[in-house]
Design a protein around this motif. Structure first.
Motif, mmCIF file in Angstrom:
data_model
loop_
_atom_site.group_PDB
_atom_site.id
_atom_site.type_symbol
_atom_site.label_atom_id
_atom_site.label_comp_id
_atom_site.label_asym_id
_atom_site.label_seq_id
_atom_site.Cartn_x
_atom_site.Cartn_y
_atom_site.Cartn_z
ATOM 1 N N SER A 73 0.812 -1.218 0.000
ATOM 2 C CA SER A 73 0.000 0.000 0.000
ATOM 3 C C SER A 73 0.842 1.264 0.000
ATOM 4 O O SER A 73 0.345 2.344 -0.345
ATOM 5 C CB SER A 73 -0.938 0.008 1.207
ATOM 6 N N GLU A 74 2.106 1.163 0.373
ATOM 7 C CA GLU A 74 2.992 2.328 0.397
ATOM 8 C C GLU A 74 3.918 2.377 -0.806
ATOM 9 O O GLU A 74 4.813 3.230 -0.882
ATOM 10 C CB GLU A 74 3.792 2.333 1.693
ATOM 11 N N GLY A 75 3.748 1.460 -1.752
ATOM 12 C CA GLY A 75 4.567 1.460 -2.959
ATOM 13 C C GLY A 75 5.810 0.607 -2.877
ATOM 14 O O GLY A 75 6.600 0.563 -3.828
ATOM 15 N N THR A 541 -21.670 -2.818 9.344
ATOM 16 C CA THR A 541 -21.465 -2.794 7.895
ATOM 17 C C THR A 541 -20.442 -3.849 7.491
ATOM 18 O O THR A 541 -19.304 -3.844 7.980
ATOM 19 C CB THR A 541 -20.973 -1.416 7.423
ATOM 20 N N TYR A 542 -20.847 -4.740 6.596
ATOM 21 C CA TYR A 542 -19.937 -5.763 6.089
ATOM 22 C C TYR A 542 -19.378 -5.331 4.740
ATOM 23 O O TYR A 542 -20.127 -4.897 3.855
ATOM 24 C CB TYR A 542 -20.646 -7.107 5.924
ATOM 25 N N CYS A 543 -18.070 -5.447 4.561
ATOM 26 C CA CYS A 543 -17.408 -5.135 3.295
ATOM 27 C C CYS A 543 -16.658 -6.367 2.803
ATOM 28 O O CYS A 543 -15.902 -6.983 3.563
ATOM 29 C CB CYS A 543 -16.419 -3.974 3.464
ATOM 30 N N THR A 544 -16.882 -6.729 1.559
ATOM 31 C CA THR A 544 -16.178 -7.881 1.004
ATOM 32 C C THR A 544 -14.675 -7.622 1.007
ATOM 33 O O THR A 544 -14.233 -6.496 0.772
ATOM 34 C CB THR A 544 -16.638 -8.166 -0.435
ATOM 35 N N PRO A 545 -13.859 -8.643 1.271
ATOM 36 C CA PRO A 545 -12.405 -8.455 1.296
ATOM 37 C C PRO A 545 -11.880 -8.006 -0.064
ATOM 38 O O PRO A 545 -12.332 -8.472 -1.110
ATOM 39 C CB PRO A 545 -11.870 -9.849 1.646
ATOM 40 N N VAL A 546 -10.942 -7.093 -0.057
ATOM 41 C CA VAL A 546 -10.361 -6.576 -1.293
ATOM 42 C C VAL A 546 -8.851 -6.503 -1.129
ATOM 43 O O VAL A 546 -8.344 -6.174 -0.048
ATOM 44 C CB VAL A 546 -10.963 -5.194 -1.661
ATOM 45 N N ALA A 547 -8.117 -6.841 -2.191
ATOM 46 C CA ALA A 547 -6.656 -6.915 -2.117
ATOM 47 C C ALA A 547 -5.955 -5.926 -3.033
ATOM 48 O O ALA A 547 -4.759 -5.671 -2.857
ATOM 49 C CB ALA A 547 -6.187 -8.335 -2.459
ATOM 50 N N ILE A 548 -6.655 -5.380 -4.020
ATOM 51 C CA ILE A 548 -6.019 -4.529 -5.028
ATOM 52 C C ILE A 548 -6.546 -3.101 -4.911
ATOM 53 O O ILE A 548 -7.754 -2.871 -4.947
ATOM 54 C CB ILE A 548 -6.270 -5.070 -6.450
ATOM 55 N N GLU A 549 -5.618 -2.155 -4.797
ATOM 56 C CA GLU A 549 -5.981 -0.732 -4.753
ATOM 57 C C GLU A 549 -6.074 -0.154 -6.157
ATOM 58 O O GLU A 549 -7.020 0.551 -6.497
ATOM 59 C CB GLU A 549 -4.923 0.047 -3.961
#
Length: 745
Positions: A73-75, A541-549
């Motif tokens: 996430s920080e490059g 609130t449920y949020c589906t897991p996400v891996a790509i920004e």
């Protein structure tokens, strides 16, 4: 020598075929260079084209496959993946020595001829005839480039590769027509640039930039004379003149290139002579390809990102399209992985569970309210060696994991949430005897579950005897309370709540509608549990897991990426109540060893029957995490076992997973804000004295008959005597249709 990829060396039969091809093609050219005017060429043979005019007019030039960079996430670089290690660079970023060297050795009249070189053909024909072998080729750089385009388009398809490299007159004619087109469209500089970016230099290096990095650990723009000459010499036969494998041969070839450069006036004779005195000067960088090279133990997350890409229609409508796009590479993928959180995960796992232990551990961290996966790691590293694995214990089977693991009592908060949504108050009390049979029948979404001979279930300790309200029953993880609760509200509300929280079996099946679901007998993955509990942390609130920004292609263009989908799973009051209940678990319940210092936290322990798995799933308002410890093969019970150097007579969810969670989360959140929960006052039911309790326990109960022994699912408590499961399980209750395995697989 076996047939190779372009420039990989040729067998005697292929050399003869090439010699014949050069001879026949030069004869055709000498007979009349205006090939289109000849109509049907009269040279048709098996494997050749029918006519020059019938060849498609435009050469399809697929994007060159390049390496893909996966970033945190920080490059920061997590890993580099590629089907072919290549970085495309413009001609201005390629050393002038390299440009001159490749022309000198491969096509000295490159700037003077068109698509073909008649003088070159005659010279090669004459020289090869005298020597009796192919000692000199006649293909121009343009023709070689076209051939490499065919090979690039073939990719890893062996059948297409053979068609692209077969020594037939038809292929040579096809190559010639496209070479004419390329000369007209691109011009010499662009052809040279494309050639240097597409050609193979051995050691898995495609293109001059990758080759410069591989052999000299520098960029192509910084190549010195002798280095450029070495690389230029490789392309005709990469295996034969591989400087790593065949240093002496490579040195001779390099010096030949230097001589050619001097003869043709590209460099002075003194400069070439001085360069020939130097050794190969290799500074080899080993290929670093794939998730196995990922930093900070992020190999499993890297593979998860790959699987997300291959399964997302944003990158292609079909699996084939997505696979092709992935193999083309050239992508810069910025992910959600927080480097600080990932380091903390790995440090905690390494501290508490050794790679060589009989059991393994897996951890997943998710950000509430966004679904971002911030950390993912496990005790057995990503790899194929001993005590390594490529199975991601944190995720579902479809994403590279196994069939999952029974979450045990960590499933109870889902049941509690379903009950609260149905109007049950947290002060609702149940007799909760130490042991009881499962109530029957129990309503399902359609029909009801029933058993003529239901098994018995017991609490972890004989001292755990109700009545209990929800607060105390949750803190102590009282099995019989939750069995009575689900029999009251029915199975369907629990199934619906599970769906709303994204909690689904790891193997891909639907959740089975059986009353034992309340005790977590159906296998789940840590990521599923972490994301589900994040709904509590985010107040419903449920949020589906996400891996790509984000993703950018080789040209810097941003691509659409799959987004997290956030929906309301429960009302805020319900979530706040669960948070209050689970805060009590880490304050004075079964999860005290997981409690954080200086910030509010909540969570739930879980220990499955026979202790094949132990869990802690917990959260703060800004981070949710799940820890699983167990034998992935479901064979080693965690009784009388040493884990991470510490002996355990019996493993509990609070005893091993709890401290892993505590250390991983504490490190991940170090220096970050520590918000609190919105808590709800929860009143315990009035206590009866022992006499009243004894009298009450003797009263007949239509729905909750007690008696017998239990132990279907351990409650996850710390300490006490584990009940011995001496009961017999009726057919269909655990292993039959509509139920789980009880952790026995």
């Amino acid at each position: 020598m076996a047939n190779k990829r372009p420039g990989g060396g040729r067998s005697t039969s292929r050399q003869a075929a090439k010699f014949l091809g050069v001879s026949v093609l030069s004869g055709a050219v000498l007979a009349g260079i205006a090939l289109p005017a000849a109509g049907a060429l009269g040279l048709v043979a098996k494997g050749s084209v029918e006519g020059f005019d019938e060849i498609p007019a435009n050469l399809k030039r697929p994007p060159l496959s390049q390496k893909t960079s996966i970033l945190d996430s920080e490059g920061g670089l997590i890993a580099t993946v590629y089907s072919r290690d290549r970085t495309v660079v413009p001609l201005k970023d390629i050393s002038p020595y390299m440009r001159k060297a490749i022309v000198a050795i491969e096509d000295e009249r490159f700037y003077e001829h068109g698509a073909i070189d008649l003088k070159g053909i005659l010279r090669a024909l004459n020289k090869n005839a005298r020597s009796g072998e192919v000692s000199e080729g006649a293909s121009t750089l343009t023709q070689q480039y076209v051939k490499n385009v065919f090979v690039e388009e073939a990719g890893n398809n062996e059948e297409k590769f053979e068609a692209a490299t077969q020594q037939t007159l038809g292929r040579k004619i096809k190559e010639l027509k496209y070479a004419i087109q390329v000369e007209e469209e691109l011009g010499k500089k662009k052809i040279l640039e494309n050639y240097l970016n597409i050609t193979y230099f051995s050691q898995q290096a495609y293109g001059v930039e990758a080759a410069a990095k591989r052999y000299f650990s520098k960029s192509a723009k910084d190549l010195e004379l002798q280095e450029a000459a070495l690389l230029a010499g490789i392309v005709q036969s990469p295996s034969r003149w591989d400087p790593v494998a065949n240093g002496d041969q490579a040195l001779k070839r390099r010096n030949l290139v230097l001589d050619r450069m001097a003869e043709q006036g590209h460099v002075g004779k003194d400069e070439a002579a001085e360069a020939k005195k130097k050794d190969l000067g290799l500074d080899v960088s080993k290929p670093k390809n794939g998730c196995i090279t990922a930093v900070n133990g992020a190999g499993f997350f890297c593979d998860y990102v790959r699987r997300v890409f291959l399964g997302s229609e944003e990158f292609g409508k079909t699996p084939e399209e997505r696979t092709k796009r992935w193999n083309e590479g050239g992508l810069t993928i910025r992910t959600t992985l927080d480097p600080k959180a990932q380091k903390s995960v790995q440090a905690s796992v390494k501290e508490h569970v050794y790679q060589s232990d009989e059991v393994a551990a897996a951890v997943s961290l998710v950000e509430p309210g966004t679904g971002k996966i911030l950390g993912m790691g496990q005790s057995r590293p990503y790899g194929l060696e001993k005590d390594e694995t490529t199975i991601n214990y944190s995720v579902n089977k479809s994403m590279g994991g196994g069939m999952g693991y029974q979450p045990g009592s960590t499933y109870k908060p889902i049941v509690a949430a379903a009950a609260l949504e149905r109007g049950v108050t947290p002060s609702r009390a149940y007799p909760s005897p130490y042991e009881m049979t499962y109530p029957s029948p129990v309503p399902k979404c359609e029909g009801q579950w029933s058993s003529a001979n239901p098994p018995k279930v017991a609490n972890e300790n004989e001292s755990e005897v109700g009545p209990y309200g929800m607060r105390e029953a949750t803190a102590k993880s009282v099995n019989t309370y939750y069995v009575q609760l689900i029999s009251d509200i029915g199975i369907c509300p629990v199934v619906e709540m599970s769906e709303k929280m994204g909690i689904e079996p790891a193997g891909g099946d639907e959740l089975k509608q059986v009353p034992s679901v309340t005790l977590g007998v159906q296998e789940m993955s840590p990521l599923t549990m972490a994301a589900g509990y994040a709904a509590f942390a985010s107040r419903g609130t449920y949020c589906t897991p996400v891996a790509i920004e984000s993703i950018k292609d080789a040209n810097g263009k941003s691509l659409d990426v799959p987004k997290s989908k956030c929906t309301r799973a429960m009302n805020e009051r319900t979530a706040d109540t669960i948070n209050t209940l689970l805060k009590g678990v880490v304050q004075d319940g079964t999860g005290t060893q997981a409690g954080l210092t200086g910030r509010p936290s909540a969570g739930k322990t879980g220990t499955t029957d026979s202790r094949y798995a132990a869990w802690f799933v917990g959260y703060t308002p800004n981070l949710s995490g799940a820890v699983w410890v167990g034998d992935p093969q479901h064979q080693r019970k965690m009784i009388d076992i040493t884990i991470g150097g510490d002996y355990h007579a019996k493993v509990f969810g609070g005893g091993v997973p709890g401290p892993i969670w505590r250390d991983a989360v504490a490190g991940a959140l170090e220096g970050k804000e520590a918000p609190g929960f919105v808590e709800v006052p929860i009143a315990d039911p009035p206590k009866k004295d022992d006499k009243e309790k004894d009298e009450d326990d003797r009263k007949p109960r239509d729905r909750f008959p007690g008696g017998g022994n239990g132990g279907l699912i351990g409650g996850g408590g710390d300490g006490g005597t584990e009940p011995n499961p001496t009961f017999s399980i009726p057919e269909g209750f655990i292993q039959g249709p509509g139920n789980g395995s009880g952790g026995r697989r």
